[in-house]
Each structure stands twice: as C-alpha cells, then as structure tokens.
Design a protein around this motif. Structure first.
Motif, PDB file in Angstrom:
ATOM      1  N   ILE A  73       0.867  -1.181   0.000  1.00 50.31           N
ATOM      2  CA  ILE A  73       0.000   0.000   0.000  1.00 50.31           C
ATOM      3  C   ILE A  73       0.904   1.231   0.000  1.00 50.31           C
ATOM      4  O   ILE A  73       2.078   1.143   0.369  1.00 50.31           O
ATOM      5  N   PRO A  74       0.376   2.389  -0.382  1.00 50.22           N
ATOM      6  CA  PRO A  74       1.215   3.595  -0.402  1.00 50.22           C
ATOM      7  C   PRO A  74       1.762   3.945   0.989  1.00 50.22           C
ATOM      8  O   PRO A  74       1.041   3.876   1.987  1.00 50.22           O
ATOM      9  N   VAL A  75       3.023   4.325   1.019  1.00 52.17           N
ATOM     10  CA  VAL A  75       3.689   4.696   2.271  1.00 52.17           C
ATOM     11  C   VAL A  75       2.941   5.839   2.952  1.00 52.17           C
ATOM     12  O   VAL A  75       2.804   5.866   4.180  1.00 52.17           O
ATOM     13  N   ALA A  76       2.427   6.766   2.170  1.00 51.44           N
ATOM     14  CA  ALA A  76       1.719   7.919   2.732  1.00 51.44           C
ATOM     15  C   ALA A  76       0.511   7.503   3.566  1.00 51.44           C
ATOM     16  O   ALA A  76       0.203   8.144   4.580  1.00 51.44           O
ATOM     17  N   LEU A  77      -0.163   6.439   3.183  1.00 52.40           N
ATOM     18  CA  LEU A  77      -1.318   5.973   3.955  1.00 52.40           C
ATOM     19  C   LEU A  77      -0.887   5.429   5.312  1.00 52.40           C
ATOM     20  O   LEU A  77      -1.531   5.685   6.334  1.00 52.40           O
ATOM     21  N   GLU A  81      -1.691   7.034   9.109  1.00 48.76           N
ATOM     22  CA  GLU A  81      -2.260   6.224  10.198  1.00 48.76           C
ATOM     23  C   GLU A  81      -1.361   6.273  11.434  1.00 48.76           C
ATOM     24  O   GLU A  81      -1.836   6.393  12.557  1.00 48.76           O
ATOM     25  N   MET A  82      -0.044   6.163  11.223  1.00 48.20           N
ATOM     26  CA  MET A  82       0.901   6.227  12.352  1.00 48.20           C
ATOM     27  C   MET A  82       0.828   7.596  13.032  1.00 48.20           C
ATOM     28  O   MET A  82       0.914   7.686  14.256  1.00 48.20           O
ATOM     29  N   SER A  83       0.659   8.643  12.251  1.00 49.97           N
ATOM     30  CA  SER A  83       0.607  10.006  12.790  1.00 49.97           C
ATOM     31  C   SER A  83      -0.562  10.219  13.739  1.00 49.97           C
ATOM     32  O   SER A  83      -0.523  11.116  14.578  1.00 49.97           O
ATOM     33  N   ARG A  84      -1.584   9.423  13.613  1.00 45.78           N
ATOM     34  CA  ARG A  84      -2.769   9.556  14.468  1.00 45.78           C
ATOM     35  C   ARG A  84      -2.548   9.029  15.889  1.00 45.78           C
ATOM     36  O   ARG A  84      -3.333   9.319  16.782  1.00 45.78           O
ATOM     37  N   MET A  85      -1.503   8.249  16.095  1.00 45.42           N
ATOM     38  CA  MET A  85      -1.249   7.670  17.418  1.00 45.42           C
ATOM     39  C   MET A  85      -0.655   8.729  18.340  1.00 45.42           C
ATOM     40  O   MET A  85       0.293   9.409  17.968  1.00 45.42           O
ATOM     41  N   PRO A  86      -1.213   8.888  19.543  1.00 43.15           N
ATOM     42  CA  PRO A  86      -0.748   9.962  20.433  1.00 43.15           C
ATOM     43  C   PRO A  86       0.717   9.830  20.859  1.00 43.15           C
ATOM     44  O   PRO A  86       1.368  10.835  21.140  1.00 43.15           O
ATOM     45  N   GLU A  87       1.250   8.634  20.869  1.00 45.57           N
ATOM     46  CA  GLU A  87       2.648   8.422  21.271  1.00 45.57           C
ATOM     47  C   GLU A  87       3.637   8.855  20.188  1.00 45.57           C
ATOM     48  O   GLU A  87       4.821   9.040  20.445  1.00 45.57           O
ATOM     49  N   ARG A 122      -0.246  -3.775  13.541  1.00 49.12           N
ATOM     50  CA  ARG A 122      -1.568  -4.069  12.982  1.00 49.12           C
ATOM     51  C   ARG A 122      -2.017  -3.033  11.953  1.00 49.12           C
ATOM     52  O   ARG A 122      -3.088  -3.192  11.361  1.00 49.12           O
ATOM     53  N   VAL A 123      -1.219  -1.996  11.752  1.00 46.55           N
ATOM     54  CA  VAL A 123      -1.561  -1.006  10.723  1.00 46.55           C
ATOM     55  C   VAL A 123      -1.437  -1.681   9.361  1.00 46.55           C
ATOM     56  O   VAL A 123      -0.416  -2.313   9.059  1.00 46.55           O
ATOM     57  N   ASN A 124      -2.465  -1.559   8.556  1.00 53.66           N
ATOM     58  CA  ASN A 124      -2.463  -2.150   7.216  1.00 53.66           C
ATOM     59  C   ASN A 124      -1.260  -1.634   6.431  1.00 53.66           C
ATOM     60  O   ASN A 124      -1.050  -0.430   6.316  1.00 53.66           O
ATOM     61  N   GLY A 125      -0.450  -2.565   5.916  1.00 57.10           N
ATOM     62  CA  GLY A 125       0.723  -2.200   5.128  1.00 57.10           C
ATOM     63  C   GLY A 125       2.040  -2.299   5.873  1.00 57.10           C
ATOM     64  O   GLY A 125       3.096  -2.340   5.256  1.00 57.10           O
ATOM     65  N   VAL A 126       2.004  -2.349   7.202  1.00 50.99           N
ATOM     66  CA  VAL A 126       3.248  -2.478   7.969  1.00 50.99           C
ATOM     67  C   VAL A 126       3.730  -3.918   7.859  1.00 50.99           C
ATOM     68  O   VAL A 126       3.089  -4.833   8.354  1.00 50.99           O
TER      69      VAL A 126
END
Length: 161
Positions: A73-77, A81-87, A122-126
């Motif tokens: 999947i595109p790296v940007a996606l 998704e990772m950017s949404r995690m508060p940590e 569990r992020v799709n694409g990782v």
C-alpha cells in the motif's frame, strides 16, 4: 525563501525560545521591529513554531525510533495512520532499507510492547517494524550552519580531530 538573517533568528530561538525580539535583535544586528516582522512572516509561512520541548529519558519515559517497512500500500497511507497515534512524535518517509522513520514516546516497556504489538504492527501495510530504544541523548541540536556549539578542547576529545 529564507536568508541568513532568518536563519540567525531561528538559531537564537532554538537556543532560547523565550528570548525577546530586542535580545534577538542585538544578537543578529537587527532592530526589535525587524526581528518581530521577520518572526511573524516565518510563523505565517509555517517555517517556525516556538514550543516547549522535553527530554523523554530525563522525564522517566522511553524514547524509541521505529524503522518501518511498508508493503502493498502507499507509504503515505501508513504514515498518516501512524501520525494519528498519540505516542508518535515524528514521522518521516525515507529511502533505504526502511520506508518510514517514526519517533515515539512511551511511559515504560509495557506501554511500548502494547504500542508495537497491538497498534503499530496491525496497521495495514506495515510489514516490519524495528524498535531502537534511546538510552541517553548525547547531542540534540538542530541549528543552522551559522550557529554552532563550541568544539571540545583537543584534550577532551575521544577521537583525534
């Protein structure tokens, strides 16, 4: 476009983000009004933002750099998704063996384990996430070329200089 005076102003703010415009002006050879105008322009353009920074290790937290490979999947996606995690404090796409570099802060080892196993992997694409834990920050300076720390005296250096 940034000029040398803009860079000098940014360097002064990196050293002391609470310095007054008049103090910065004295350091860089500009009036208070000129520094204020340049700062406001840099802020409007999104070039500079003055914030308080903490050091995770000194606060008893863990700072971890994640090297992430993305497949199918595109790296940007995945980055979004990772950017949404508060940590997550920092996300950058890169070239080389990994697609993303992600800096995270966790309360402790249990929190890190939960973040990695229950959310990051569990992020799709990782496809792979490698954790590099910071033990001690030796140097943390993001300064323009015009502003540098005083180099260590030759007798204090570990390697010949």
């Amino acid at each position: 476009m940034l000029d040398d005076l803009d860079r000098q102003i940014i360097d002064q703010l990196r050293v002391d983000g609470r310095a007054s415009f008049s103090e910065i002006g004295r350091a860089v050879g500009l009036s208070e009004a000129s520094v204020r105008a340049r700062y406001q322009r840099l802020q409007r353009k999104g070039v500079v933002q003055v914030v308080g920074m903490t050091e995770a290790v000194r606060m008893g937290e863990m700072e971890v750099h994640l090297a992430v490979r993305v497949h199918h999947i595109p790296v940007a996606l995945v980055a979004r998704e990772m950017s949404r995690m508060p940590e997550v404090m920092y996300v950058a796409s890169c070239v080389g063996p990994y697609d993303l570099i992600v800096d995270v802060r966790c309360r402790d080892l249990g929190h890190l384990a939960e973040l990695l196993t229950e959310r990051v992997r569990r992020v799709n694409g990782v496809a792979h996430a490698e954790a590099l834990t910071v033990l001690e920050v030796i140097k943390d300076s993001y300064l323009w070329a015009g502003f540098r720390e005083v180099p260590a005296r030759p007798e204090k250096r570990i390697l010949p200089g």
